[in-house]
Design a protein around this motif. Sequence first.
Motif, PDB file in Angstrom:
ATOM      1  N   ASN A  26     -23.570 -23.747 -15.865  1.00 42.12           N
ATOM      2  CA  ASN A  26     -22.815 -24.214 -17.024  1.00 42.12           C
ATOM      3  C   ASN A  26     -22.126 -25.561 -16.762  1.00 42.12           C
ATOM      4  OD1 ASN A  26     -23.550 -21.915 -18.406  1.00 42.12           O
ATOM      5  ND2 ASN A  26     -21.742 -20.789 -17.748  1.00 42.12           N
ATOM      6  N   GLN A  27     -22.797 -26.419 -16.016  1.00 41.37           N
ATOM      7  CA  GLN A  27     -22.251 -27.745 -15.754  1.00 41.37           C
ATOM      8  C   GLN A  27     -23.386 -28.690 -15.397  1.00 41.37           C
ATOM      9  OE1 GLN A  27     -20.469 -28.129 -11.586  1.00 41.37           O
ATOM     10  NE2 GLN A  27     -20.161 -25.955 -11.985  1.00 41.37           N
ATOM     11  N   GLN A  28     -23.097 -29.974 -15.387  1.00 36.91           N
ATOM     12  CA  GLN A  28     -24.116 -30.968 -15.071  1.00 36.91           C
ATOM     13  C   GLN A  28     -24.427 -30.937 -13.577  1.00 36.91           C
ATOM     14  OE1 GLN A  28     -24.961 -31.725 -18.625  1.00 36.91           O
ATOM     15  NE2 GLN A  28     -25.809 -33.254 -17.220  1.00 36.91           N
ATOM     16  N   GLN A  29     -25.722 -30.901 -13.250  1.00 40.09           N
ATOM     17  CA  GLN A  29     -26.188 -30.970 -11.870  1.00 40.09           C
ATOM     18  C   GLN A  29     -27.244 -32.066 -11.797  1.00 40.09           C
ATOM     19  OE1 GLN A  29     -25.074 -29.160  -9.294  1.00 40.09           O
ATOM     20  NE2 GLN A  29     -23.717 -27.794 -10.453  1.00 40.09           N
ATOM     21  N   SER A  30     -27.326 -32.742 -10.662  1.00 36.25           N
ATOM     22  CA  SER A  30     -28.331 -33.785 -10.510  1.00 36.25           C
ATOM     23  C   SER A  30     -29.183 -33.502  -9.288  1.00 36.25           C
ATOM     24  CB  SER A  30     -27.676 -35.161 -10.374  1.00 36.25           C
ATOM     25  OG  SER A  30     -26.839 -35.205  -9.223  1.00 36.25           O
ATOM     26  N   VAL A  34     -32.215 -37.055 -11.446  1.00 39.69           N
ATOM     27  CA  VAL A  34     -32.276 -36.478 -12.791  1.00 39.69           C
ATOM     28  C   VAL A  34     -31.098 -35.542 -12.967  1.00 39.69           C
ATOM     29  CG1 VAL A  34     -33.599 -35.076 -14.397  1.00 39.69           C
ATOM     30  CG2 VAL A  34     -34.787 -36.632 -12.829  1.00 39.69           C
ATOM     31  N   SER A  35     -30.375 -35.683 -14.092  1.00 36.97           N
ATOM     32  CA  SER A  35     -29.205 -34.854 -14.375  1.00 36.97           C
ATOM     33  C   SER A  35     -29.511 -33.903 -15.520  1.00 36.97           C
ATOM     34  CB  SER A  35     -28.012 -35.741 -14.735  1.00 36.97           C
ATOM     35  OG  SER A  35     -26.880 -34.951 -15.020  1.00 36.97           O
ATOM     36  N   ILE A  36     -29.194 -32.625 -15.315  1.00 41.52           N
ATOM     37  CA  ILE A  36     -29.405 -31.615 -16.353  1.00 41.52           C
ATOM     38  C   ILE A  36     -28.199 -30.689 -16.380  1.00 41.52           C
ATOM     39  CG2 ILE A  36     -31.932 -31.637 -16.221  1.00 41.52           C
ATOM     40  CD1 ILE A  36     -31.774 -29.083 -14.572  1.00 41.52           C
ATOM     41  N   LYS A  37     -28.006 -30.012 -17.547  1.00 38.32           N
ATOM     42  CA  LYS A  37     -26.971 -29.004 -17.643  1.00 38.32           C
ATOM     43  C   LYS A  37     -27.596 -27.658 -17.297  1.00 38.32           C
ATOM     44  CE  LYS A  37     -23.229 -27.249 -20.532  1.00 38.32           C
ATOM     45  NZ  LYS A  37     -22.531 -27.329 -21.832  1.00 38.32           N
ATOM     46  N   VAL A  38     -27.020 -26.963 -16.306  1.00 37.05           N
ATOM     47  CA  VAL A  38     -27.600 -25.727 -15.781  1.00 37.05           C
ATOM     48  C   VAL A  38     -26.843 -24.521 -16.322  1.00 37.05           C
ATOM     49  CG1 VAL A  38     -28.161 -24.439 -13.693  1.00 37.05           C
ATOM     50  CG2 VAL A  38     -28.291 -26.929 -13.694  1.00 37.05           C
TER      51      VAL A  38
END
Length: 324
Positions: A26-30, A34-38
């Motif tokens: 439930n937070q941005q990870q890179s 590449v950055s995605i919300k997990v």
Amino acid sequence: PLCDQYGVTPCSLWKTDMRVHQLAGNQQQSYGGVSIKVDVDFVDAPIAGAQGVKKYTVTYQNFDCAGGLSTGPYGINRVGQIVGYYATTDKLQAFVARNGTCSPIDYPGSKSTFVTGINNAGIMVGIYQDSQSKSHGFVYNPMNAASPWKTIDPPNAISTSPTGVNDARQVVGSYDIYSDQYGEFIDGFLYNDVTGKFQSISTGLDQTFLSAINGATQINGQVSGLESGNSYTFIIQNGKRIPLDPPIFGAITNNAQLVYWTDSTWEPWVYDYGLHKAIDVGGYPGANATFPSGASDGGSAGALQFVGYWAGTSGDSGFIATSK
């Protein structure tokens, strides 16, 4: 083995020895620029060394048909209808139970009838013996008032034994092909009650037994070689046969829960999301052995329910188990 079940993590994306890595969620990870919300906790994966630690909490309820000497439930559906048999002084009587009341079922003109499965619409499958004591499969559709009974036998079958039916009216079971000095040679089958078409399911060994099918056309089965002694259980999904170890042969729900018993504990277990989960209280209270035979995912608030029979020093009786 069930990585294709949800479509989010298909088996084609997994290579040998790949692992699930749980991020904070439930937070941005890179990763790799590449950055995605997990999201968090989508995969309920087995914990190392934790096989059998997770357990199902269930309540057992005795189930007997009035007037029967013993009762053997075989199947249950989402609305609580139960099918099976009960013993009288002179025969085994097939039944369907609604609201706890057992009603006898007999294929017209048969010597005996056994109901082995029921879907959520109340369509039943089973076995009947004709006047020559030959076993045939049947589908019973109570909604078809004009012609509710249908005989189903694969081509060239010596005898037929349906075991389960799903909501799409797909029926699974096994049928005898021939026999010799080594024993009976048996194949599995998949029958479509809408189109009337049969599909033989053979594994290359002498005997193939299919026990259950769910809404995703996942099929549980077992094979054995009469001469070789080789045997294993499996699940078929997306047309692929996947071996199961340790062996699992039992009922399967629409949530892909496999309910079975083991000859080491003589108690029910549930195979769920890759884990073999024990029942918190074990088998039926006071029983020497407890054998589940049918399951549904539609009990109270979607709880797992399974039926079967238990054996004790005083005899056999049926049961209903409901998870909390």
